[in-house]
Scaffold this active site. Structure first.
Site, PDB file in Angstrom:
ATOM      1  CB  SER A  75      16.885  14.988   3.935  1.00 45.25           C
ATOM      2  OG  SER A  75      17.805  14.091   4.534  1.00 45.25           O
ATOM      3  CD  GLU A 132      -2.953   1.133  -4.030  1.00 44.72           C
ATOM      4  OE1 GLU A 132      -3.832   0.926  -4.872  1.00 44.72           O
ATOM      5  OE2 GLU A 132      -3.043   0.780  -2.833  1.00 44.72           O
ATOM      6  NE  ARG A 141      -3.781  -1.907  -0.389  1.00 45.96           N
ATOM      7  CZ  ARG A 141      -3.701  -2.644  -1.506  1.00 45.96           C
ATOM      8  NH1 ARG A 141      -2.860  -2.339  -2.451  1.00 45.96           N
ATOM      9  NH2 ARG A 141      -4.498  -3.676  -1.671  1.00 45.96           N
TER      10      ARG A 141
END
Length: 149
Positions: free
Chosen positions: A116, A93, A90
């Site tokens: 960063s 995704e 996920r």
């Protein structure tokens, strides 16, 4: 015999289950956030000698394992380019869908550069919601502009 840092991670995970420890309690003993401490215990950060000794005591690790906790790790713990674990997928995704949006908005606000992952912090909290509890993740990274030369 310990052959690399991943062997220590295996020992830590087994001891955590055996001793019924929580990451937040381990972090409190180490004196760092639960997010950083968990990453360090899973082999993605380097403990100081003092921190490594605390972790060693909590997990009943050998002196050799404690020494490994102080070795700079090879970062990146996923076993494949596209993760297969549903929770980690996920995140993949989210980056696939929203990554270009995040990039666009950061560049619009800050200019050409990156956020960063070294000068970075993260906070994960549970948010109560009548429709089902929510996961709140706050990430904060220093902006690093690209240099011209």
């Amino acid at each position: 015999m310990i052959t690399d840092r991943s062997d220590v991670t295996t020992l830590i995970r087994a001891a955590k289950v055996r001793k019924n420890l929580k990451w937040a309690d381990i972090a409190k003993a180490v004196g760092q956030s639960k997010e950083w401490t968990t990453a360090a215990c899973l082999g993605q950060m380097t403990f100081t000698k003092a921190q490594a000794e605390i972790v060693g005591k909590l997990f009943e690790l050998s002196d050799e394992a404690v020494a490994w906790l102080q070795v700079t790790p090879y970062k990146g713990s996923l076993p494949s380019a596209v993760p297969t674990d549903p929770l980690i997928y996920r995140w993949y995704e989210i980056v696939s869908v929203y990554g270009s949006t995040v990039k666009e908005l950061i560049h619009e606000e800050f200019g050409d550069g990156i956020m960063s992952a070294i000068d970075f912090s993260m906070d994960i909290q549970r948010e109560a919601d009548p429709k089902g509890d929510r996961v709140s993740v706050t990430m904060s990274g220093k902006f690093l502009p690209y240099k011209t030369y």
